[in-house]
Structures are given as C-alpha cells and as structure tokens.
Design a protein around this motif. Structure first.
Motif, PDB file in Angstrom:
ATOM      1  N   GLU A 116       0.807  -1.214   0.000  1.00  0.00           N
ATOM      2  CA  GLU A 116       0.000   0.000   0.000  1.00  0.00           C
ATOM      3  C   GLU A 116       0.845   1.271   0.000  1.00  0.00           C
ATOM      4  N   LYS A 117       2.164   1.146   0.252  1.00  0.00           N
ATOM      5  CA  LYS A 117       3.051   2.308   0.217  1.00  0.00           C
ATOM      6  C   LYS A 117       3.728   2.466  -1.149  1.00  0.00           C
ATOM      7  N   GLU A 118       3.352   1.656  -2.111  1.00  0.00           N
ATOM      8  CA  GLU A 118       4.065   1.626  -3.387  1.00  0.00           C
ATOM      9  C   GLU A 118       4.104   2.994  -4.066  1.00  0.00           C
ATOM     10  N   ARG A 119       3.058   3.813  -3.894  1.00  0.00           N
ATOM     11  CA  ARG A 119       3.004   5.116  -4.549  1.00  0.00           C
ATOM     12  C   ARG A 119       3.269   6.275  -3.583  1.00  0.00           C
ATOM     13  N   TYR A 120       3.742   5.976  -2.389  1.00  0.00           N
ATOM     14  CA  TYR A 120       4.053   7.024  -1.420  1.00  0.00           C
ATOM     15  C   TYR A 120       5.270   7.799  -1.915  1.00  0.00           C
ATOM     16  N   ALA A 121       5.107   9.090  -2.158  1.00  0.00           N
ATOM     17  CA  ALA A 121       6.103   9.871  -2.890  1.00  0.00           C
ATOM     18  C   ALA A 121       7.518   9.809  -2.291  1.00  0.00           C
ATOM     19  N   PRO A 122       7.716   9.991  -0.965  1.00  0.00           N
ATOM     20  CA  PRO A 122       9.084   9.897  -0.445  1.00  0.00           C
ATOM     21  C   PRO A 122       9.705   8.513  -0.674  1.00  0.00           C
ATOM     22  N   LEU A 123       8.890   7.463  -0.572  1.00  0.00           N
ATOM     23  CA  LEU A 123       9.397   6.112  -0.804  1.00  0.00           C
ATOM     24  C   LEU A 123       9.730   5.910  -2.283  1.00  0.00           C
ATOM     25  N   VAL A 124       8.875   6.402  -3.165  1.00  0.00           N
ATOM     26  CA  VAL A 124       9.148   6.289  -4.605  1.00  0.00           C
ATOM     27  C   VAL A 124      10.479   6.957  -4.937  1.00  0.00           C
ATOM     28  N   ALA A 125      10.694   8.158  -4.384  1.00  0.00           N
ATOM     29  CA  ALA A 125      11.940   8.877  -4.650  1.00  0.00           C
ATOM     30  C   ALA A 125      13.141   8.109  -4.130  1.00  0.00           C
ATOM     31  N   PHE A 126      13.032   7.578  -2.901  1.00  0.00           N
ATOM     32  CA  PHE A 126      14.158   6.836  -2.334  1.00  0.00           C
ATOM     33  C   PHE A 126      14.400   5.539  -3.092  1.00  0.00           C
ATOM     34  N   ARG A 127      13.337   4.814  -3.408  1.00  0.00           N
ATOM     35  CA  ARG A 127      13.481   3.546  -4.141  1.00  0.00           C
ATOM     36  C   ARG A 127      14.181   3.760  -5.476  1.00  0.00           C
ATOM     37  N   ASP A 128      13.729   4.750  -6.240  1.00  0.00           N
ATOM     38  CA  ASP A 128      14.322   4.994  -7.556  1.00  0.00           C
ATOM     39  C   ASP A 128      15.785   5.405  -7.429  1.00  0.00           C
ATOM     40  N   TRP A 129      16.079   6.234  -6.432  1.00  0.00           N
ATOM     41  CA  TRP A 129      17.477   6.649  -6.231  1.00  0.00           C
ATOM     42  C   TRP A 129      18.333   5.464  -5.812  1.00  0.00           C
ATOM     43  N   LEU A 130      17.841   4.646  -4.871  1.00  0.00           N
ATOM     44  CA  LEU A 130      18.615   3.513  -4.369  1.00  0.00           C
ATOM     45  C   LEU A 130      18.925   2.516  -5.480  1.00  0.00           C
ATOM     46  N   LEU A 131      17.925   2.163  -6.273  1.00  0.00           N
ATOM     47  CA  LEU A 131      18.143   1.180  -7.333  1.00  0.00           C
ATOM     48  C   LEU A 131      19.112   1.718  -8.379  1.00  0.00           C
ATOM     49  N   ALA A 132      19.038   3.018  -8.662  1.00  0.00           N
ATOM     50  CA  ALA A 132      19.994   3.613  -9.602  1.00  0.00           C
ATOM     51  C   ALA A 132      21.394   3.631  -9.002  1.00  0.00           C
ATOM     52  N   GLU A 133      21.498   3.954  -7.712  1.00  0.00           N
ATOM     53  CA  GLU A 133      22.804   4.003  -7.039  1.00  0.00           C
ATOM     54  C   GLU A 133      23.445   2.624  -7.005  1.00  0.00           C
ATOM     55  N   ALA A 134      22.608   1.586  -6.892  1.00  0.00           N
ATOM     56  CA  ALA A 134      23.113   0.210  -6.866  1.00  0.00           C
ATOM     57  C   ALA A 134      23.402  -0.316  -8.267  1.00  0.00           C
ATOM     58  N   GLY A 135      23.210   0.530  -9.254  1.00  0.00           N
ATOM     59  CA  GLY A 135      23.556   0.134 -10.620  1.00  0.00           C
ATOM     60  C   GLY A 135      22.478  -0.639 -11.336  1.00  0.00           C
ATOM     61  N   GLY A 136      21.221  -0.523 -10.850  1.00  0.00           N
ATOM     62  CA  GLY A 136      20.135  -1.236 -11.516  1.00  0.00           C
ATOM     63  C   GLY A 136      20.194  -2.733 -11.318  1.00  0.00           C
ATOM     64  N   ASN A 137      20.926  -3.184 -10.278  1.00  0.00           N
ATOM     65  CA  ASN A 137      21.030  -4.624 -10.026  1.00  0.00           C
ATOM     66  C   ASN A 137      19.751  -5.166  -9.428  1.00  0.00           C
ATOM     67  N   GLY A 138      19.579  -6.464  -9.476  1.00  0.00           N
ATOM     68  CA  GLY A 138      18.548  -7.126  -8.697  1.00  0.00           C
ATOM     69  C   GLY A 138      17.228  -7.279  -9.417  1.00  0.00           C
ATOM     70  N   ASN A 139      16.234  -7.681  -8.643  1.00  0.00           N
ATOM     71  CA  ASN A 139      14.916  -7.948  -9.187  1.00  0.00           C
ATOM     72  C   ASN A 139      13.871  -7.631  -8.132  1.00  0.00           C
ATOM     73  N   THR A 140      12.610  -7.653  -8.549  1.00  0.00           N
ATOM     74  CA  THR A 140      11.492  -7.284  -7.681  1.00  0.00           C
ATOM     75  C   THR A 140      10.557  -8.459  -7.505  1.00  0.00           C
ATOM     76  N   SER A 141      10.051  -8.624  -6.282  1.00  0.00           N
ATOM     77  CA  SER A 141       9.054  -9.655  -6.036  1.00  0.00           C
ATOM     78  C   SER A 141       7.934  -9.073  -5.196  1.00  0.00           C
ATOM     79  N   VAL A 142       6.725  -9.592  -5.388  1.00  0.00           N
ATOM     80  CA  VAL A 142       5.561  -9.185  -4.609  1.00  0.00           C
ATOM     81  C   VAL A 142       4.935 -10.441  -4.022  1.00  0.00           C
ATOM     82  N   THR A 143       4.710 -10.435  -2.711  1.00  0.00           N
ATOM     83  CA  THR A 143       4.066 -11.574  -2.047  1.00  0.00           C
ATOM     84  C   THR A 143       2.608 -11.245  -1.806  1.00  0.00           C
ATOM     85  N   ASP A 144       1.698 -12.006  -2.410  1.00  0.00           N
ATOM     86  CA  ASP A 144       0.260 -11.760  -2.263  1.00  0.00           C
ATOM     87  C   ASP A 144      -0.255 -12.310  -0.936  1.00  0.00           C
TER      88      ASP A 144
END
Length: 305
Positions: free
Chosen positions: A277-305
């Motif tokens: 439910e926090k997926e579109r929370y603006a401060p989190l979106v900004a941090f997530r995008d920055w972190l993944l870019a800083e890490a070089g775009g490594n890794g993958n995403t998973s969602v647990t239903d």
C-alpha cells in the motif's frame, strides 16, 4: 469493526491531551487558543462519554486519575499517528514528506549513509528518519515505511527489491595471517572464526565450497552486527567472513587482507522491502528509484500476495 459510540471527538481528545500534558485547563487553553471554559467542557464531555473520571479536582488544581493517565498516553500516541498519517497522505501528491526507514546498521554506516548526500541534494523537501534493525520484523506493526533487509521476508502484501547480491569474503588481520601461517583454505582450521549471529551456517558453507569439512569444535566468536565482526578481525581476534562491500576500506588500507579460498554465497543479499500500500508514497518512490539507480540497476522485484 469498532463501535463508533466509543470513539471520542478529535477536539475533545486534543483538549484532554493538552490538559494532561500541561497539568491544567488554563495552560491547555493558552496552547490551543481557546477559553478555559471550553477546555473544561470538552473534558467533561469526554468523561461523560466514557463514564469515568479523568481528572480529580484538588485545591483548584486538576490531577490525572489512573484512568486519565492511561488515556493520556493512548491519546498522545493515537493523535501522533493520525498527524503522521495525514502528513504521509498529503505526500502521496508529491512535493516532499517524511520516510521512516529501517536499515541494517553496518550496511547503513558503510554503504548507504556515505551516499545519502546525493539523495538529499536531489530531494531537499524529503526527510528520512533512520532506525536500525538486524533481524526481520513487522513493518506495519512498527510504523515503518520501508526497510533494508538481508533476506526477503516473504510476508504477505510486501514488495521486495533485491538490489545487491552478497559475496562473503574471508578476511583477517595481516599479523594474524603471519602468526598462524594462513596460506591455504585448510589453514583456517587453526584460527578462531568470527561469525555474525544471523549467519550461523556461513562458515560451514564456505568450508564446503573449498572441499573441506568444518570442525564443529573450532572456536567461534559470535557478534550481533557485521561492524563488530569487522572490528574484531582488525583487532586480530580471528578470521571473519563478511560481505565484500562492507570491508572495502579495510582491504584498501591494509588493516585486513583477503584470505585464500573462494568467496562464499550464503543466500543473503540486500533488499528494499515495503508494504504494497506504500508503493506510490512519494518519499518512498523517490528513495526507491534513487537507491536502485545508485546500486547500478542490479537485482529484481518480487511481490508476495
């Protein structure tokens, strides 16, 4: 489902909390820019609704009753959470806000915090409240927006981005290497092993990867954090098996040296985890995008239903 009949008005709770915190109706009235009579009426309304006395009137003073002390603590917490929720709701529209972020202490100190200046330069209107956790925990229950964890918790309703894998490298102080003659992987059987407590199988997996059997009687020192493991290794207390990104400085300045043998893989890594439910929370979106870019775009995403 809660009973609406038992829910006091927000105005009454605010008046009561202020009077409880400040020790009187007059001080509460000054803080809230109301009359003393208005504060008294709201507290009386609250007492009537709940059917309990919250203040005792003693010599022109008001003193909290046991029920009043209990409600004051609960009201302060509830009003704080409502205010936080309102601020976070506003932040969904963008333009700033606060991110409550839990981090692994050593990863935070060694990798994340030194890079956070770049994030704040881009996002001057976002504040981050940092706390540290070593073990998985319930983000929702603790009011945390997101966490950096060493494992994917696999809990229902969480989104997980694995942004770094983990390579565990054996290291030791040069003086210990010379004293014990640690020139081959098998030589490590002569040393004390330094272990981070959430990785109890790491050394066993490392010895197996070298084609060796771990000695169950080998001395082991266990530490809660990798930072303590690293400091113990620098002090010459034993051999450590730690993520390579956390000991880059020690390997560069020579206070630790890489030991012989293949790097280990213990199924860990670094994951950004947050409730769906926090997926579109603006401060989190900004941090997530920055972190993944800083890490070089490594890794993958998973969602647990």
């Amino acid at each position: 489902m809660f009973s609406r009949r038992l829910i006091p008005s927000t105005a009454a709770l605010i008046a009561f909390e202020a009077a409880a915190r400040l020790g009187g109706f007059r001080a509460a009235a000054l803080e809230l820019n109301q009359t003393q009579g208005a504060i008294s009426r709201q507290v009386a309304q609250l007492e009537g609704q709940l059917g309990v006395v919250l203040f005792e009137r003693v010599r022109q003073r008001v003193v909290l009753t046991p029920a009043g002390r209990f409600l004051a603590e609960q009201a302060r917490d509830a009003l704080g959470r409502i205010a936080q929720a309102a601020a976070q709701t506003i932040a969904f529209a963008g333009g700033g806000g606060t991110l409550d972020l839990a981090i692994l202490p050593t990863f935070g100190a060694r990798w994340l915090i030194p890079r956070m200046g770049g994030f704040f330069t881009r996002h001057r209107d976002i504040s981050v409240n940092f706390s540290t956790r070593v073990r998985p925990f319930n983000l929702r229950a603790e009011g945390i927006d997101a966490a950096i964890m060493s494992v994917d918790p696999g809990s229902t309703g969480l989104i997980c981005h694995r942004f770094f894998g983990e390579e565990l490298v054996p290291v030791a102080a040069p003086a210990l290497v010379a004293r014990l003659g640690l020139h081959q992987p098998a030589d490590l059987a002569r040393a004390t092993l330094l272990q981070q407590e959430t990785r109890p199988t790491a050394w066993g997996h490392w010895f197996a990867a070298q084609g060796l059997a771990a000695d169950p009687h080998q001395p082991v020192l266990v530490f809660e954090q990798f930072l303590l493991v690293i400091r113990a290794a620098v002090a010459g207390l034993g051999c450590a098996l730690v993520p390579g990104i956390l000991v880059a400085d020690e390997l560069a300045d020579g206070s630790l040296c890489r030991l012989p043998g293949l790097a280990g893989q213990d199924g860990g890594g670094y994951h950004l985890v947050y409730p769906a439910e926090k997926e579109r929370y603006a401060p989190l979106v900004a941090f997530r995008d920055w972190l993944l870019a800083e890490a070089g775009g490594n890794g993958n995403t998973s969602v647990t239903d």
